[in-house]
Write an enzyme that holds these catalytic residues in place. Structure first.
Site, PDB file in Angstrom:
ATOM      1  N   LYS A 138      49.370  50.524  49.666  1.00  0.00           N
ATOM      2  CA  LYS A 138      48.196  49.714  50.004  1.00  0.00           C
ATOM      3  C   LYS A 138      48.431  48.220  49.813  1.00  0.00           C
ATOM      4  O   LYS A 138      48.122  47.409  50.692  1.00  0.00           O
ATOM      5  CB  LYS A 138      46.993  50.129  49.149  1.00  0.00           C
ATOM      6  N   ASN A 161      41.329  45.288  45.966  1.00  0.00           N
ATOM      7  CA  ASN A 161      42.050  45.941  44.879  1.00  0.00           C
ATOM      8  C   ASN A 161      43.402  45.293  44.593  1.00  0.00           C
ATOM      9  O   ASN A 161      44.003  45.527  43.555  1.00  0.00           O
ATOM     10  CB  ASN A 161      42.247  47.424  45.234  1.00  0.00           C
ATOM     11  N   HIS A 207      44.986  60.678  41.108  1.00  0.00           N
ATOM     12  CA  HIS A 207      43.709  60.499  40.409  1.00  0.00           C
ATOM     13  C   HIS A 207      42.957  61.821  40.237  1.00  0.00           C
ATOM     14  O   HIS A 207      41.718  61.850  40.286  1.00  0.00           O
ATOM     15  CB  HIS A 207      42.828  59.482  41.146  1.00  0.00           C
TER      16      HIS A 207
END
Length: 484
Positions: A138, A161, A207
């Site tokens: 990302k 982010n 996650h």
């Protein structure tokens, strides 16, 4: 208070201009930026955080000192303050906290910081936002997209982010393009957020300490496409079956959205693909070269994919690709992401500390020759059932030896094949020393841990910096060990 119900059943508040009182949950970077943006618009801001005021960061303490946050609540205080127009949620806060459940039951909207930023932007003009999400790549793709747009002459804000919250960039000159990295945590609580171009790079287990399963995690990622409409572009990795699946259908891009694919492995009908050493873009009525592999300064086949995605995102908002090649030649990557930390005795040392899940380490290994890598793995697994089996099979081919550190070392050792030489080193320092002694000229030492860093380090950046310090020490001491 007038409420609007979204397609997903979320309640959306009245316009931000009508808000008078908001609770910001979490005073990290996102929470501080949201608090400032709201306070600047004369909204009363209360905050909740699990840390006492003295333990907050300097920016959060300054908010409290200057009165821009009216009140700091203890995290265990679950009674909902009266008269709230919304709660703005920091990405690190799990969505099932009692206070948030109470808010939803009372019809109080719970919004991500990026959703708040979108509404502030939308209130002023029709913003041009590019969104990037995926399990891996990302940040690099976000930064690359910004670099390509800047080369094409666009005023760009690279945020989200990747470091600077979107809320911190909403005020400024018009006509900017916002390139926003988005985590699954941020996307959980978006509602009206609509990127003109959005990319889903890949989906791999991650996650799972927060999500019940991979499908729940993937559904959060796919929300990046949820509000796109005719004229918008969804960029998807054609080589990733999960990304393809989640980019379409009810939770992915609506049918009117143009889906464009990138692939290293096969031709695509709309998007771009790798043809020997050239990346070729194709559409219904055109074919053109975007860049060549020699233009990329970044190591790793995964970075070819990242550059392909960035190119499609940039063209989606109108960038002329004629400047892509020089822009790529000037981009040398982000810290702790497959960066060459140094060469000692003919051995290259790579810092890929940001590889915090097994899929990221697999991607890093793909660009190396068989048996050429001394691989440092370990740390804190993100969930107890983290699947290291695919990594083990790739390491058996690519790695000359594996050096294990941290809490997850025994779990990783248990799935490595019998043919894989493994060494339980415990600490990063011992792993670097052992790898430096065992490696020889033409080989590489790769820190790509496949785990989080919090068992032994402050974060992945601290781990990467420690690795680079040790590489510098090796070079300074002339310690070439077994480098022949």
């Amino acid at each position: 208070m007038t409420l609007e119900v979204s397609r997903d059943g979320m309640t959306a508040a009245t316009p931000v201009s009508s808000w008078r009182s908001v609770l910001v949950y979490g005073l990290g970077l996102s929470g501080v930026a949201a608090s400032r943006a709201l306070s600047d618009r004369d909204v009363r801001v209360m905050a909740v955080d699990g840390r006492p005021a003295p333990d907050l960061g300097a920016a959060a303490r300054e908010l409290l000192r200057t009165g821009r946050v009216d009140r700091l609540l203890a995290e265990e205080e679950i009674r909902l303050p009266a008269g709230l127009d919304a709660i703005v949620l920091s990405p690190g806060v799990p969505p099932d906290r009692p206070l948030l459940r109470a808010a939803r039951s009372a019809g109080v909207p719970v919004l991500a910081e990026v959703e708040l930023a979108w509404r502030l932007l939308e209130a002023k003009a029709s913003p041009t936002v590019v969104g990037v999400t995926g399990s891996n790549g990302k940040s690099t793709t976000t930064a690359l997209t910004g670099a390509l747009l800047e080369a094409a002459g666009y005023p760009v804000e690279v945020c989200g982010n990747i470091g600077t919250p979107l809320c911190a960039r909403v005020d400024g000159p018009p006509d900017r393009v916002f390139v926003v990295e988005l985590s699954s945590f941020q996307l959980e609580a978006v509602d009206r957020f609509r990127p003109r171009a959005a990319a889903l790079l890949n989906i791999s287990p991650d996650h799972l300490d927060r999500y019940a399963n991979v499908a729940e995690y993937a559904a959060a990622k796919a929300r990046i496409f949820g509000r796109q409409a005719a004229g918008d572009v969804a960029v998807v990795n054609a080589d990733d079956s999960e990304a393809r699946r989640w980019s379409g259908g009810r939770r992915g891009a609506p049918p009117a959205v143009r889906r464009r694919f990138f692939s290293r492995l096969r031709r695509v009908e709309d998007g771009c693909y790798l043809d020997r050493d050239r990346v070729i873009e194709v559409g219904p009525e055109f074919r053109r070269e975007l860049f060549r592999l020699g233009d990329l300064r970044l190591d790793g086949l995964h970075n070819v994919e990242n550059a392909m995605a960035a190119a499609l995102l940039a063209t989606a908002v109108g960038a002329d690709p004629s400047g892509f090649a020089p822009a790529l030649r000037g981009f040398d990557g982000l810290p702790h992401r497959m960066r060459l930390a140094g060469t000692v005795g003919g051995v290259r040392y790579y810092n890929d500390s940001k590889a915090t899940n097994p899929a990221a380490a697999v991607r890093a290994l793909a660009g190396f020759g068989d048996g050429s890598v001394h691989l440092i793995l370990g740390g804190r697994a993100k969930d107890e059932g983290a699947a290291f089996s695919e990594l083990a099979s790739v390491a058996a081919v690519k790695a000359a030896a594996v050096y294990l550190i941290g809490e997850a070392a025994p779990a990783i050792a248990s799935v490595l094949t019998d043919a894989t030489e493994r060494r339980l080193c415990g600490t990063l320092e011992r792993a670097v020393q052992a790898a430096s002694t065992a490696s020889s000229e033409g080989q590489a030492v790769l820190l790509s841990p496949a785990c989080a860093s919090f068992d032994q380090f402050e974060d992945f950046a601290d781990r990467g910096c420690r690795f680079e310090e040790q590489v510098r020490a090796l070079a300074a001491a002339g310690r070439e060990g077994g480098h022949g």
